[in-house]
Design a protein around this motif. Structure first.
Motif, PDB file in Angstrom:
ATOM      1  N   ASP A 377       0.820  -1.201   0.000  1.00 41.58           N
ATOM      2  CA  ASP A 377       0.000   0.000   0.000  1.00 41.58           C
ATOM      3  C   ASP A 377       0.860   1.259   0.000  1.00 41.58           C
ATOM      4  N   VAL A 378       1.867   1.300   0.878  1.00 40.10           N
ATOM      5  CA  VAL A 378       2.749   2.473   0.967  1.00 40.10           C
ATOM      6  C   VAL A 378       3.552   2.635  -0.312  1.00 40.10           C
ATOM      7  N   ILE A 379       4.084   1.520  -0.840  1.00 41.00           N
ATOM      8  CA  ILE A 379       4.884   1.587  -2.069  1.00 41.00           C
ATOM      9  C   ILE A 379       4.040   2.116  -3.219  1.00 41.00           C
ATOM     10  N   SER A 380       2.817   1.643  -3.294  1.00 41.12           N
ATOM     11  CA  SER A 380       1.936   2.098  -4.370  1.00 41.12           C
ATOM     12  C   SER A 380       1.574   3.565  -4.201  1.00 41.12           C
ATOM     13  N   ARG A 381       1.255   3.962  -2.949  1.00 39.91           N
ATOM     14  CA  ARG A 381       0.828   5.338  -2.697  1.00 39.91           C
ATOM     15  C   ARG A 381       1.940   6.337  -3.006  1.00 39.91           C
ATOM     16  N   ARG A 382       3.189   5.952  -2.750  1.00 36.37           N
ATOM     17  CA  ARG A 382       4.312   6.882  -2.952  1.00 36.37           C
ATOM     18  C   ARG A 382       5.052   6.624  -4.261  1.00 36.37           C
ATOM     19  N   SER A 383       4.528   5.718  -5.080  1.00 30.27           N
ATOM     20  CA  SER A 383       5.164   5.396  -6.376  1.00 30.27           C
ATOM     21  C   SER A 383       6.622   4.981  -6.196  1.00 30.27           C
ATOM     22  N   ALA A 384       6.885   4.236  -5.132  1.00 28.37           N
ATOM     23  CA  ALA A 384       8.257   3.834  -4.803  1.00 28.37           C
ATOM     24  C   ALA A 384       8.717   2.687  -5.710  1.00 28.37           C
ATOM     25  N   LEU A 385      10.042   2.596  -5.914  1.00 27.61           N
ATOM     26  CA  LEU A 385      10.657   1.509  -6.679  1.00 27.61           C
ATOM     27  C   LEU A 385      11.604   0.747  -5.747  1.00 27.61           C
ATOM     28  N   VAL A 386      11.312  -0.521  -5.544  1.00 19.66           N
ATOM     29  CA  VAL A 386      12.138  -1.364  -4.663  1.00 19.66           C
ATOM     30  C   VAL A 386      12.696  -2.514  -5.491  1.00 19.66           C
ATOM     31  N   THR A 387      14.015  -2.646  -5.539  1.00 23.34           N
ATOM     32  CA  THR A 387      14.675  -3.749  -6.262  1.00 23.34           C
ATOM     33  C   THR A 387      15.506  -4.568  -5.275  1.00 23.34           C
ATOM     34  N   VAL A 388      15.438  -5.885  -5.452  1.00 22.83           N
ATOM     35  CA  VAL A 388      16.183  -6.795  -4.573  1.00 22.83           C
ATOM     36  C   VAL A 388      17.032  -7.707  -5.446  1.00 22.83           C
ATOM     37  N   ALA A 389      18.345  -7.594  -5.336  1.00 23.12           N
ATOM     38  CA  ALA A 389      19.257  -8.490  -6.056  1.00 23.12           C
ATOM     39  C   ALA A 389      19.292  -9.845  -5.349  1.00 23.12           C
ATOM     40  N   PRO A 390      19.675 -10.914  -6.058  1.00 26.84           N
ATOM     41  CA  PRO A 390      19.734 -12.237  -5.411  1.00 26.84           C
ATOM     42  C   PRO A 390      20.633 -12.220  -4.169  1.00 26.84           C
ATOM     43  N   LEU A 391      20.110 -12.754  -3.071  1.00 28.93           N
ATOM     44  CA  LEU A 391      20.831 -12.827  -1.802  1.00 28.93           C
ATOM     45  C   LEU A 391      21.061 -14.282  -1.426  1.00 28.93           C
ATOM     46  N   PRO A 392      22.100 -14.570  -0.639  1.00 34.45           N
ATOM     47  CA  PRO A 392      22.414 -15.973  -0.300  1.00 34.45           C
ATOM     48  C   PRO A 392      21.517 -16.498   0.816  1.00 34.45           C
ATOM     49  N   VAL A 393      21.638 -17.791   1.055  1.00 40.12           N
ATOM     50  CA  VAL A 393      20.985 -18.431   2.196  1.00 40.12           C
ATOM     51  C   VAL A 393      21.917 -18.303   3.396  1.00 40.12           C
ATOM     52  N   LEU A 394      21.415 -17.707   4.482  1.00 39.40           N
ATOM     53  CA  LEU A 394      22.220 -17.499   5.684  1.00 39.40           C
ATOM     54  C   LEU A 394      21.580 -18.200   6.867  1.00 39.40           C
ATOM     55  N   GLU A 395      22.395 -18.498   7.862  1.00 36.42           N
ATOM     56  CA  GLU A 395      21.899 -19.059   9.116  1.00 36.42           C
ATOM     57  C   GLU A 395      21.480 -17.914  10.019  1.00 36.42           C
ATOM     58  N   VAL A 396      20.169 -17.690  10.161  1.00 32.34           N
ATOM     59  CA  VAL A 396      19.654 -16.545  10.911  1.00 32.34           C
ATOM     60  C   VAL A 396      18.441 -16.960  11.726  1.00 32.34           C
ATOM     61  N   ILE A 397      17.954 -16.000  12.530  1.00 26.75           N
ATOM     62  CA  ILE A 397      16.643 -16.137  13.172  1.00 26.75           C
ATOM     63  C   ILE A 397      15.657 -15.382  12.287  1.00 26.75           C
ATOM     64  N   PRO A 398      14.824 -16.062  11.561  1.00 26.55           N
ATOM     65  CA  PRO A 398      14.012 -15.392  10.536  1.00 26.55           C
ATOM     66  C   PRO A 398      13.199 -14.203  11.053  1.00 26.55           C
ATOM     67  N   THR A 399      12.563 -14.344  12.206  1.00 31.99           N
ATOM     68  CA  THR A 399      11.727 -13.250  12.708  1.00 31.99           C
ATOM     69  C   THR A 399      12.558 -12.022  13.031  1.00 31.99           C
ATOM     70  N   ARG A 400      13.789 -12.227  13.544  1.00 33.02           N
ATOM     71  CA  ARG A 400      14.640 -11.092  13.916  1.00 33.02           C
ATOM     72  C   ARG A 400      15.177 -10.373  12.674  1.00 33.02           C
ATOM     73  N   ILE A 401      15.605 -11.142  11.683  1.00 33.25           N
ATOM     74  CA  ILE A 401      16.088 -10.518  10.455  1.00 33.25           C
ATOM     75  C   ILE A 401      14.947  -9.811   9.732  1.00 33.25           C
ATOM     76  N   ARG A 402      13.772 -10.379   9.821  1.00 41.68           N
ATOM     77  CA  ARG A 402      12.598  -9.712   9.217  1.00 41.68           C
ATOM     78  C   ARG A 402      12.393  -8.349   9.866  1.00 41.68           C
ATOM     79  N   GLN A 403      12.548  -8.273  11.204  1.00 38.92           N
ATOM     80  CA  GLN A 403      12.415  -6.985  11.898  1.00 38.92           C
ATOM     81  C   GLN A 403      13.438  -5.974  11.379  1.00 38.92           C
ATOM     82  N   VAL A 404      14.691  -6.464  11.155  1.00 45.33           N
ATOM     83  CA  VAL A 404      15.747  -5.560  10.688  1.00 45.33           C
ATOM     84  C   VAL A 404      15.368  -4.953   9.340  1.00 45.33           C
TER      85      VAL A 404
END
Length: 530
Positions: A377-404
């Motif tokens: 909704d925010v991206i659409s409202r502000r006409s934002a452009l978000v690009t994500v390059a391929p990232l590796p598989v890491l050993e993380v805590i998914p919920t914590r990295i999601r917060q970051v």
């Protein structure tokens, strides 16, 4: 070489031919004087000397040759055709001759005698060579023995000046020397000190002695005068000369004060460790109680806050539609309630970061795809452009990295330029070490992830402030927020044994840089490190 001395060539020639036929090397002289000159220059094993010669006769030549050290092993055979009487024969032997032959000489007898005398000469030369060699060997051994005695004396002088008990042991294990400190703990120079029964050194020492290696052991020695046992460090070293064991050198160093200090330190460490364990248990209990308190307080605060927001909305809709001033005040109250609700949620999220959670391999691309759906909704409202390059598989805590990522993307959308749409790029690469500016490495143990935007940016002199809880660089009237988002991000990155930093300039956008290990050393996050 054989020397024939005769004043008549007709006598020399047949003798020379006979000897040369038997492979003798032959030299000749026509007078006694010539013979003496040749003896001075050459070595002869046998001299065949005519008795009667003009000038110096054979006896005079023999007496002269006897005085030459060079001819001391040379045998002289006299030949005579006239002087055959006993007194001449006796004179010949007295003059140094080993044989006296009368002419005509039997060639075979002469050859046999020459062979025997030459062999005797060669044996004498070999004997002298052996004697010279033995004499040199004796001199070398004597010098070596003197040098060794000097070194032993020097060693004993050094050992005598040491503050430790010092001693030497022969290769077969017998005490050879002890210094004066030895007698504090030993009754005689031939017996070892009394070692405490619990500190038996025999097996270890015998093993090192057989292997000719250094031996070290802590032992307790009994003082002869007081009867007290004191800790000593025993050290015995092998001494070699030309890879041959010559002796052992040993010392007993008094380490009793250090040992007592170490034991006292161990006791203090044990006491302190027990205290820390108790404090840690108490801290864990307090932390658990604090988490429960935070949860209860946040829940209790949110409930009346929801009622305040609901009542404010109801009053605004039912009773104050026509009162613009009252609606303005009520809207300010509603916004304040919303900010307080957000603050309570962020505080609750921050307090829950200490709870341990398991690490697991996570595909960051899938995580970001799912996260960006929340910002549609925010991206659409502000006409934002978000690009994500391929990232590796890491050993993380998914919920914590999601917060970051949630906080970083939210900030990039929030702090955008007013006159242009937000542009956000997320990309990463493997690096060779844990550092913000580390070099790229295809198989590096760490991953550097960059979240870049084209927003308002900030002055890097405030870099240390942005990751501190409740620190804000902008007023609430300009940009909404609680000042907790980046603090949560930093605490989560710390939990992952990583780094977080930023690069920015005012009005030139911001690059948030994350450094995370590809694999975690422990699969469960350690809350104590926080």
């Amino acid at each position: 070489m054989i020397l024939i001395v005769d004043d008549r060539p007709e006598n020399i020639l047949p003798l020379k031919k006979i000897l040369e036929l038997h492979r003798f090397s032959v030299d000749t002289a026509g007078s006694g004087e010539e013979a003496l000159k040749k003896v001075l220059k050459n070595a002869y094993s046998v001299i065949i000397l005519d008795v009667q010669m003009p000038g110096m006769d054979g006896f005079e030549v023999a007496n002269a040759i006897a005085g030459f050290s060079k001819a001391r092993d040379t045998s002289i055979i006299f030949l005579s055709a006239v002087n055959t009487e006993k007194r001449f024969i006796t004179k010949g032997y007295t003059a140094g001759g080993v044989d006296y032959l009368t002419k005509p000489v039997d060639p075979d007898i002469l050859v046999l005698k020459v062979k025997t005398l030459r062999k005797l000469y060669e044996q004498q030369q070999e004997l002298r060579t052996i004697q010279d060699s033995l004499r040199k060997e004796v001199d070398v051994r004597k010098r070596a023995q003197e040098e060794l005695a000097a070194r032993v004396q020097e060693l004993q002088t050094v050992l005598a000046t040491l503050p430790q008990m010092a001693f030497t042991i022969t290769p077969d294990g017998q005490l050879e020397y002890v210094n004066e400190h030895w007698f504090r703990y030993a009754a005689s120079p031939t017996t070892f000190p009394d070692i405490h029964a619990d500190d038996d050194i025999c097996p270890g020492w015998e093993s090192c002695r057989d292997a000719v290696t250094e031996f070290t052991r802590e032992v307790r020695l009994k003082n002869v005068s007081t009867g007290d046992y004191r800790y000593h460090l025993l050290r015995i070293l092998p001494i070699r000369q030309q890879d041959v064991l010559t002796r052992w050198i040993g010392t007993f160093t008094d380490i009793h004060p250090q040992k007592q200090a170490a034991e006292l330190l161990e006791q203090q460490v044990e006491i302190r460790t027990n205290e820390l364990l108790l404090k840690n248990a108490e801290l864990e209990r307090t932390n658990h109680e604090l988490q429960q308190f935070t949860w209860v307080v946040s829940h209790d605060l949110k409930e009346p806050l929801r009622k305040i927001q609901l009542l404010n909305d109801t009053i605004k809709e039912k009773y104050l539609k026509d009162n613009d001033e009252a609606v303005s005040y009520l809207d300010r109250s509603i916004r304040s309630s919303a900010r307080m609700s957000a603050l309570i949620n962020d505080l609750l999220a921050y307090s829950q970061l200490s709870a341990p959670e398991p690490f697991q391999p996570t595909d960051l691309n899938d995580l970001l795809d799912d996260l960006l759906l929340d910002f549609d909704d925010v991206i659409s409202r502000r006409s934002a452009l978000v690009t994500v390059a391929p990232l590796p598989v890491l050993e993380v805590i998914p919920t914590r990295i999601r917060q970051v990522f949630q906080n970083l993307i939210s900030n990039a959308l929030k702090f955008s330029q007013p006159d242009q749409p937000p542009v956000i790029s997320i990309f990463g690469e493997r690096i060779d070490r844990k550092a913000i500016d580390a070099d790229p490495a295809d198989e590096g143990p760490f991953c550097r992830i960059v979240v870049q935007d084209n927003g308002i940016g900030f002055d890097e002199k405030f870099l240390d402030r942005i990751f501190v809880i409740f620190q804000r660089l902008h007023s609430r009237t300009s940009y909404e927020g609680t000042g907790i988002g980046l603090a949560i991000a930093k605490k989560n990155i710390d939990k992952h044994n990583g780094l977080i930093s930023a690069r920015s300039r005012p009005n030139e956008g911001t690059r948030f840089i994350l450094v995370l290990p590809v694999s975690q050393p422990h699969r469960l996050s350690d809350s104590s490190s926080l």
